[in-house]
Scaffold this motif. Structure first.
Motif, PDB file in Angstrom:
ATOM      1  N   LYS A 631       0.847  -1.184   0.000  1.00 37.94           N
ATOM      2  CA  LYS A 631       0.000   0.000   0.000  1.00 37.94           C
ATOM      3  C   LYS A 631       0.890   1.243   0.000  1.00 37.94           C
ATOM      4  O   LYS A 631       1.776   1.386   0.829  1.00 37.94           O
ATOM      5  CB  LYS A 631      -0.908  -0.002   1.231  1.00 37.94           C
ATOM      6  N   VAL A 632       0.641   2.124  -0.980  1.00 37.70           N
ATOM      7  CA  VAL A 632       1.355   3.402  -1.055  1.00 37.70           C
ATOM      8  C   VAL A 632       0.347   4.500  -0.701  1.00 37.70           C
ATOM      9  O   VAL A 632      -0.688   4.618  -1.355  1.00 37.70           O
ATOM     10  CB  VAL A 632       1.932   3.647  -2.458  1.00 37.70           C
ATOM     11  N   SER A 633       0.636   5.284   0.318  1.00 35.01           N
ATOM     12  CA  SER A 633      -0.265   6.358   0.754  1.00 35.01           C
ATOM     13  C   SER A 633       0.406   7.701   0.492  1.00 35.01           C
ATOM     14  O   SER A 633       1.481   7.984   1.020  1.00 35.01           O
ATOM     15  CB  SER A 633      -0.582   6.226   2.242  1.00 35.01           C
ATOM     16  N   LEU A 634      -0.236   8.510  -0.355  1.00 33.28           N
ATOM     17  CA  LEU A 634       0.302   9.814  -0.732  1.00 33.28           C
ATOM     18  C   LEU A 634      -0.650  10.897  -0.215  1.00 33.28           C
ATOM     19  O   LEU A 634      -1.809  10.975  -0.625  1.00 33.28           O
ATOM     20  CB  LEU A 634       0.429   9.913  -2.250  1.00 33.28           C
ATOM     21  N   LYS A 635      -0.153  11.690   0.728  1.00 33.33           N
ATOM     22  CA  LYS A 635      -0.949  12.782   1.312  1.00 33.33           C
ATOM     23  C   LYS A 635      -0.547  14.079   0.606  1.00 33.33           C
ATOM     24  O   LYS A 635       0.620  14.481   0.645  1.00 33.33           O
ATOM     25  CB  LYS A 635      -0.708  12.869   2.808  1.00 33.33           C
ATOM     26  N   ILE A 636      -1.523  14.741  -0.041  1.00 30.68           N
ATOM     27  CA  ILE A 636      -1.242  15.925  -0.864  1.00 30.68           C
ATOM     28  C   ILE A 636      -1.973  17.119  -0.276  1.00 30.68           C
ATOM     29  O   ILE A 636      -3.180  17.054   0.001  1.00 30.68           O
ATOM     30  CB  ILE A 636      -1.699  15.694  -2.322  1.00 30.68           C
ATOM     31  N   PRO A 637      -1.263  18.266  -0.097  1.00 28.48           N
ATOM     32  CA  PRO A 637      -1.921  19.472   0.435  1.00 28.48           C
ATOM     33  C   PRO A 637      -2.862  20.092  -0.602  1.00 28.48           C
ATOM     34  O   PRO A 637      -2.587  20.074  -1.799  1.00 28.48           O
ATOM     35  CB  PRO A 637      -0.748  20.407   0.743  1.00 28.48           C
ATOM     36  N   ILE A 638      -3.971  20.649  -0.125  1.00 29.71           N
ATOM     37  CA  ILE A 638      -4.915  21.305  -1.044  1.00 29.71           C
ATOM     38  C   ILE A 638      -5.121  22.781  -0.676  1.00 29.71           C
ATOM     39  O   ILE A 638      -5.855  23.486  -1.364  1.00 29.71           O
ATOM     40  CB  ILE A 638      -6.271  20.572  -1.067  1.00 29.71           C
ATOM     41  N   VAL A 639      -4.481  23.218   0.405  1.00 29.13           N
ATOM     42  CA  VAL A 639      -4.520  24.654   0.754  1.00 29.13           C
ATOM     43  C   VAL A 639      -3.128  25.096   1.186  1.00 29.13           C
ATOM     44  O   VAL A 639      -2.288  24.285   1.558  1.00 29.13           O
ATOM     45  CB  VAL A 639      -5.527  24.947   1.890  1.00 29.13           C
TER      46      VAL A 639
END
Length: 639
Positions: A631-639
């Motif tokens: 499992k690859v988890s990519l957390k991306i900022p949106i603000v």
């Protein structure tokens, strides 16, 4: 006696009128040569839309040579090319068009060159020589498109090239691509008021809609084309439209209406003498008689059409006539003849279609090769600019260090730091651009080879299906390479296409699933283009390619807060440890830098947001402690 006098007077009046027309055309030729009109489009408008007879063309050519009026020679050779094309003497047509092309290049007259290139493309298209047709139309399009400030005539030439390339897509049965080209062409023609072009393009759109089964749309466009042709007083246009409308009426089961439409233009078609259109009229009329059970009349017209098509080497006409003759003899219960004609039709169609598809794929590969070459040049230019910036930075470091020690110290050092940061930012942006234009040729050629295998195995539907997907993927990649961000919606569509193409090589064994939270607005969230591709590629080639049994990749998008979304890519592969062991055992172990570059791009992307990204790998373990996926988890900022 009175009747004889009337007839005599009528003949006298007609003879005088004919002499006046001849003198009028001769005087126009003389006037054009004396004025030495130097614009090809102006020369065309000077003569108007009146047709030239063969002897009038010969006169124009002879007088132009005598007076060394080169543009007049170009115009005359193009008229001869059209004359021979309309009479289906294609070799003579090409010979005269080639002379016109050589002269126009000698004169450096771009307008004449564009028109001649398009006309040569039409001749090759009539003979189903797709590669040659595409080459000439593409050359015409590129010449016209490179003119910085195009006038109305140039815009019309661009619309003609779009129309012609659309016709090639029709021959390749790429109907959606053809419709896109025709729509572009119509937009230009509506702005320029080119009614002749509008008549042609609505006719072509009608054929495309008929081919995809939208009969109502086909009939609507055919009638629009007929209205324009009536307004333009085009006999050839009337013939084409009546024949096309007749075919649609047959599909609707309106056999008598179809007969009324086609019979009106049979004498007109024979009078015009264009064998290409005459073949179509004869075969359509034969088909109408066939549907009306008038078998002897059907036989007469179908054999006429077949004879002309074979004589003038018109493959599409030969195939269509053979197909209808097969149906005719089936109705006559002569099954041996029916089978023989059907076999000829199918073999001819299969050969034409397969050849065209292979040519189409090869042309796509050639276009990609050219694109890769251009990208390499761009990449070298970017790398050179990066090197210059690094040299400039290093030089500035030395100068500022010396001056700061001797004179200004802290002040100059702070200025240096500011300049250094600016240069570093430029370098990062240039490196990102250089990375963006690097496309991996291995994936493209492997995909093309897989599609070509479908063609070789005669799996035409699969070939066309995956070829359409592949062309969309390449277009998305090329468009993404020029932008810094794309919407999450666009990225997911591109990844869906990518997984479809990669799945071909794994015999479509991978089950790819996308799941989105309902509160995730994929149209507003921005991500770097192609950012998910390296992770999906790792899932397929490191996690699933060596696995037996069910293969599955899931892509989950979740909004975990007002500031972040999380994208999880989960596979049920062999796990990272087993994949590492397999890579170590290979004789050629090439280090992949895709993930490192992706993380660098994510860092650069996050710099413009308040928060930073996060990337986490998780090994999925079953109850026995064995790996059952990654499992690859990519957390991306949106603000």
């Amino acid at each position: 006696m009175k009747r004889l006098i009337i007839i005599f007077l009528f003949i006298k009046m007609f003879t005088c009128y004919a002499q006046q027309v001849k003198q009028s055309k001769d005087s126009l030729i003389q006037l054009a040569i004396e004025n030495r009109i130097d614009n090809y489009h102006d020369l065309y408008r000077f003569f108007g839309r009146g047709r030239f007879k063969k002897e009038e063309i010969d006169l124009l050519l002879k007088k132009s040579k005598q007076k060394e009026y080169k543009l007049g020679e170009v115009f005359a050779y193009n008229l001869l090319g059209r004359h021979y094309r309309n009479n289906s003497f294609f070799d003579k047509s090409i010979e005269n068009y080639t002379r016109a092309l050589d002269l126009s290049r000698e004169l450096k007259n771009v307008s004449a060159e564009i028109i001649t290139l398009n006309q040569i493309g039409v001749v090759y298209r009539r003979q189903d020589k797709i590669r040659s047709a595409l080459n000439y139309h593409q050359m015409a399009f590129e010449l016209a498109d490179n003119i910085e400030i195009p006038d109305t005539d140039t815009k019309i030439s661009i619309s003609i090239s779009n129309n012609s390339i659309g016709n090639i897509y029709l021959a390749l049965k790429q109907y959606q691509l053809a419709l896109e080209k025709f729509k572009k062409s119509i937009l230009i023609q509506e702005k320029t008021g080119d009614k002749r072009g509008l008549a042609i393009n609505h006719q072509n759109m009608g054929y495309a809609f008929k081919s995809i089964g939208d009969i109502d749309a086909a009939l609507e466009h055919y009638h629009k084309s007929l209205d324009y042709n009536i307004e333009n007083d085009s006999d050839v246009g009337r013939v084409i439209c009546h024949q096309s409308i007749s075919e649609v009426l047959l599909l609707q089961g309106k056999h008598n209406e179809a007969y009324d439409y086609i019979k009106k233009v049979v004498p007109l078609s024979e009078e015009i003498g264009n064998q290409f259109y005459t073949v179509n009229v004869y075969t359509t009329l034969g088909n109408v008689h066939l549907k009306l059970d008038s078998l002897e009349n059907a036989k007469i017209y179908l054999e006429k059409g077949l004879k002309i098509a074979e004589k003038h080497k018109i493959p599409s006409g030969v195939n269509q006539a053979n197909l209808y003759l097969s149906e005719l003899y089936e109705k006559k219960k002569n099954y041996e003849k029916s089978y023989n004609f059907y076999k000829k039709a199918i073999e001819g169609e299969r050969k034409t279609f397969n050849d065209k598809n292979i040519l189409y794929v090869n042309n796509l590969i050639n276009k990609y090769d050219n694109e890769v070459s251009r990208n390499k040049i761009k990449s070298l230019a970017k790398e050179n600019e990066i090197a210059k910036l690094k040299l400039l930075r290093n030089r500035n470091i030395l100068i500022i260090a010396l001056v700061s020690i001797a004179l200004l110290g802290v002040l100059l050092y702070s200025m240096y730091r500011q300049r250094l940061l600016n240069n570093d930012k430029k370098i990062l942006m240039l490196e990102q651009e250089a990375l963006r234009i690097q496309m991996n040729p291995h994936f493209v050629f492997n995909a093309l080879n897989s599609i070509k295998l479908y063609i070789i195995n005669n799996e035409q539907k699969n070939a066309v299906y995956y070829l359409n997907k592949f062309s969309k993927l390449i277009r998305n990649i090329l468009e993404s390479s020029s932008v810094k961000e794309v919407t999450l919606s666009e990225e997911l569509k591109t990844m869906n296409l990518y997984m479809s193409i990669e799945n071909i090589r794994l015999s479509n064994e991978v089950n790819y699933i996308e799941k989105l939270d309902s509160n995730v607005n994929v149209e507003r969230i921005k991500v770097p283009p192609l950012i998910l591709q390296p992770f999906l590629e790792n899932s397929i080639w490191h996690g699933l390619s060596s696995k037996k049994g069910e293969k599955k990749v899931s892509l989950l998008v979740t909004k975990i807060s007002d500031e972040f979304i999380q994208i999880d890519i989960i596979d049920n592969g062999i796990g990272r440890d087993a994949a590492m062991e397999i890579r170590k055992s290979k004789s050629l172990n090439r280090k992949s830098i895709g993930i490192d570059l992706t993380e660098e791009r994510l860092r650069n992307f996050s710099n413009e947001y308040k928060n930073n990204y996060a990337l986490v790998y998780t090994d999925i373990i079953d109850e026995d402690g064995k790996a059952k996926g990654t499992k690859v988890s990519l957390k991306i900022p949106i603000v």
